[in-house]
Design an enzyme around this catalytic site. Structure first.
Site, mmCIF file in Angstrom:
data_model
loop_
_atom_site.group_PDB
_atom_site.id
_atom_site.type_symbol
_atom_site.label_atom_id
_atom_site.label_comp_id
_atom_site.label_asym_id
_atom_site.label_seq_id
_atom_site.Cartn_x
_atom_site.Cartn_y
_atom_site.Cartn_z
ATOM 1 N N HIS A 1 -2.949 5.376 12.184
ATOM 2 C CA HIS A 1 -1.743 4.617 11.839
ATOM 3 C C HIS A 1 -0.521 5.213 12.499
ATOM 4 C CE1 HIS A 1 -4.689 3.981 8.671
ATOM 5 N NE2 HIS A 1 -4.337 2.729 8.882
ATOM 6 N N ASP B 1 3.295 6.361 7.778
ATOM 7 C CA ASP B 1 2.975 5.433 8.853
ATOM 8 C C ASP B 1 4.103 4.458 9.165
ATOM 9 O OD1 ASP B 1 2.888 4.138 6.533
ATOM 10 O OD2 ASP B 1 0.881 3.311 6.746
ATOM 11 N N ASP C 1 5.609 2.088 7.503
ATOM 12 C CA ASP C 1 5.586 0.693 7.071
ATOM 13 C C ASP C 1 6.234 0.465 5.704
ATOM 14 O OD1 ASP C 1 3.807 1.896 5.407
ATOM 15 O OD2 ASP C 1 2.183 0.455 5.699
ATOM 16 N N HIS C 2 6.853 1.478 5.144
ATOM 17 C CA HIS C 2 7.325 1.303 3.769
ATOM 18 C C HIS C 2 8.403 0.229 3.643
ATOM 19 C CE1 HIS C 2 7.816 2.155 -0.391
ATOM 20 N NE2 HIS C 2 9.089 2.425 -0.248
ATOM 21 N N ARG D 1 8.993 -2.352 5.665
ATOM 22 C CA ARG D 1 8.405 -3.673 5.915
ATOM 23 C C ARG D 1 7.552 -4.132 4.737
ATOM 24 N NH1 ARG D 1 6.343 -5.859 11.603
ATOM 25 N NH2 ARG D 1 8.300 -4.875 12.174
ATOM 26 N N THR E 1 0.031 1.091 -0.274
ATOM 27 C CA THR E 1 -0.006 1.807 -1.550
ATOM 28 C C THR E 1 1.120 1.348 -2.453
ATOM 29 O OG1 THR E 1 -0.734 3.695 -0.268
ATOM 30 C CG2 THR E 1 -0.151 4.087 -2.553
ATOM 31 N N ARG F 1 -0.402 8.974 2.208
ATOM 32 C CA ARG F 1 -0.574 9.174 3.626
ATOM 33 C C ARG F 1 0.188 10.355 4.176
ATOM 34 N NH1 ARG F 1 -2.819 4.607 5.722
ATOM 35 N NH2 ARG F 1 -1.865 2.706 4.997
ATOM 36 N N ASP G 1 11.078 11.397 -0.554
ATOM 37 C CA ASP G 1 9.940 10.476 -0.500
ATOM 38 C C ASP G 1 10.440 9.035 -0.414
ATOM 39 O OD1 ASP G 1 7.130 9.674 -0.849
ATOM 40 O OD2 ASP G 1 7.932 8.778 -2.681
ATOM 41 N N GLY H 1 9.005 6.155 -1.183
ATOM 42 C CA GLY H 1 8.698 5.340 -2.359
ATOM 43 C C GLY H 1 9.582 5.698 -3.555
#
Ligand code: ADP
Ligand code: MG
Length: 582
Positions: A217, A394, A396-397, A399, A440, A539, A552, A554
């Site tokens: 990724h 990776d 993509d968070h 998006r 995730t 990841r 982080d 998230g």
């Protein structure tokens, strides 16, 4: 650079549709992915490969006799949703059970796990086989934490051949796990990959440098070195893989020299010129080796070397015929009597009917407004969240969150329009979020919102303690699914301080609005403090060191979202007058 696309956010879906049209003799598109064009005459175990897009020929390119029965196809580099996995399984299943097989990534584990629970509840036998071949992603002492990369190919091939030969579910699973236990891969990257429409690569390597231990990724390598000659690179890859020879391994091996996306076959052949003699000199017989693009990473420049140590059971499965869009070996055909699948309406949903009180419908309008506020926020923060995730994850968070919240806002508005109460509006939003976001954070946000909605219900407008209960249910669901503890550097580090503070301030007698503001400040501070933590879940874990100093992603997005949602949830909880929908 990925150059051919329309709307970048539709890239994966459009690529799948084009692929299915091109290979309509072998595959058929279904909601959530693709399955074999032909249904077996006799029940057979169905092997469903999966994961995000961007890895072609993994995974849909491997559908066909002797290989996979179907593929669950997520967005680029993003786990498919549980709904997608369920829907593909329902379309493919033929009465002898289902096995989902995929690389070991938290989002995939959760989504395929949830789909498995749902299938099992319907009486369908279902198993999961995880691939953990990447020796760079965790030490041998932590082998179960390793991620899956090009070893996917051998493990899926063994399982596909076993299922084709009529093995029963437990046997297919046993052989798949055995193949995985005997498979090791090491990769290296020379240049990053770029999402369709993105202005910059996910990561870059300084000119003349190589990142050893890349993930598929675009997770950067574990350490960077000067670009070696092909001979030195071959020696490095071979010695690292052989250093991890599994106990009891024999002298016959399957070998894959895999290009990551923009490495030419000729380059692989030059590298093979070093790799093969070294393996033979170590006493190995190379059984049907492969050099080519088998598990890629968009347009990444890089290679990986995979070795699977064969035995009397695995070797016949590795060399068995297969006939798929991207890979052919020998002559495999559909068994006599296979039935062509016609287009069906599987996986569709019918319009729901809602029962709710007027008070709950009023509160539902506030919930829609809360989700819309999150949507506006996330559209503005997409790029920043993506950059934070690219440091050790990776990328993509941003998006993923935008895709999730867009779907959630649309589903919530549609449910409200159809007369749903607050609980059903939030549940519909959660289901849509999980389905469209993947990854995730998508599965966790989706399941969390559903739990929040179930707690709020469709009768009364919640008061302070009702809201505290719903926030706690949201947090419990996320902890139960993701199994992260405080300090693991995940969204849980912002979520638990929020839930604990909110419940405590409400219990202390504060008004909901005031308590929410206090809890949101605690969550924001806790999210910022994750900068000092090393990630222990998700990841980012294999690259823990790189993430130090960055909060982080998230946790950051969660604190931001809770902050903007608060006024909508709390004003309507206390307001005497109904709140109008915007
Ligand atoms: P993915 O990791 O699948 O690419 P995202 O990039 O959208 O998904 O989300 C990454 C975020 O997910 C991390 O920053 C972290 O906050 C959160 N996360 C990862 N694993 C877990 C887990 N096990 N429990 C809770 N949150 C997690
Ligand atoms: Mg990510």
């Amino acid at each position: 650079m990925t150059k051919i696309f329309n709307d970048p956010s539709e890239f994966a879906e459009e690529a799948l549709a084009g692929f299915c049209d091109l290979h309509s003799d072998l595959v058929r598109q279904v909601p959530g992915g693709a399955v074999r064009r032909h249904r077996p005459a006799q029940p057979k175990v169905v092997v469903l490969a999966g994961g995000g897009s961007g890895h072609y020929p993994a995974f849909a390119g491997l559908i066909g006799p002797g290989f996979a029965d179907g593929a669950v196809v997520g967005n680029i580099f993003t786990s498919p949703s549980a709904q997608q996995a369920y829907s593909v399984a329902k379309a493919a299943e033929s009465g002898a059970g289902v096995v989902f097989t995929y690389g070991n990534y938290a989002g995939d584990v959760m989504n395929f796990g949830m789909a498995s629970d749902r299938l099992a509840a319907e009486g369908i036998a279902v198993e999961n086989v995880l691939v953990t071949d990447d020796i760079a992603s965790a030490p041998p002492s932590d082998i179960a934490k390793r991620r899956g990369i090009a070893g996917d190919f051998t493990v899926f091939k063994v399982m596909g051949a076993a299922a084709e030969a009529g093995a029963e579910l437990s046997e297919v699973v046993r052989l798949g796990r055995k193949a995985n236990d005997r498979t090791r891969t090491i990769g290296s990257a020379f240049a990053g990959c770029t999402f369709p429409g993105a202005q910059a690569p996910l990561f870059t390597l300084p000119e003349g440098q190589m990142g050893l231990g890349l993930g598929i990724h675009g997770e950067p390598g574990l350490h960077d070195t000067g670009l070696p000659s092909a001979r030195e690179l071959g020696q490095e890859l071979v010695s690292r893989v052989l250093a991890e020879t599994p106990p009891g391994a024999g002298q016959r091996i399957a070998v894959i020299l895999n290009g990551l996306g923009s490495t030419k076959h000729e380059e692989l052949f030059v590298l093979w010129g070093t790799v093969a003699p070294l393996l033979r000199a170590a006493g190995y017989t190379l059984v049907m080796p492969e050099a080519g693009e088998l598990v890629t990473s968009l347009d990444m420049a890089g290679v990986s070397l995979t070795v699977t140590w064969l035995d009397d059971e695995l070797e016949p499965l590795w060399i068995a015929p297969a006939e798929t869009p991207a890979y052919r070996r020998g002559t495999a055909t559909e068994p006599d009597g296979a039935i062509t699948r016609e287009e069906t309406s599987d996986g569709g949903t019918s319009a729901a009917e809602f029962a709710a009180t007027d008070a709950s419908r009023d509160y539902a309008a506030a919930c829609v407004a809360a989700i819309r506020a999150a949507r506006t926020l996330l559209h503005g923060a997409e790029e920043r969240l993506g950059r934070m995730d690219a440091i050790a994850g990776d990328g993509d968070h941003g998006r993923g969150m935008v895709r999730g919240v867009d779907a959630a806002a649309d589903a919530a508005a549609a449910a409200l329009e159809a007369g749903a109460g607050a609980g059903d509006v939030l549940s519909a939003a959660g289901d849509a979020w999980a389905d469209k976001a993947g990854g995730t954070s998508g599965v966790l946000w989706g399941a969390g919102l559903r739990a929040f909605g179930e707690c709020v219900g469709n009768t009364a407008r919640p008061d302070g303690s009702g809201l505290a209960g719903a926030v706690t249910a949201f947090a419990h669901r996320i902890v139960q699914l993701g199994k992260a503890d405080i300090g693991d550097k995940t969204m849980v580090d912002a979520l638990l301080p929020f839930a604990d503070n909110f419940a405590r301030l409400i219990a202390d007698g504060q008004e909901p609005g005031e308590a929410w503001t206090g809890a949101a400040s605690a969550a924001t501070a806790a999210a910022e403090a994750t900068a000092g933590l090393l990630p222990l879940k998700g990841r980012a874990r294999p690259l823990a060191g790189k993430s130090l100093g960055t909060p982080d992603p998230g946790a950051t997005s969660l604190a931001m979202i809770f902050t903007v949602m608060g006024p909508h949830f709390t004003a309507a909880a206390t307001a005497a007058d109904p709140v109008e929908a915007k």
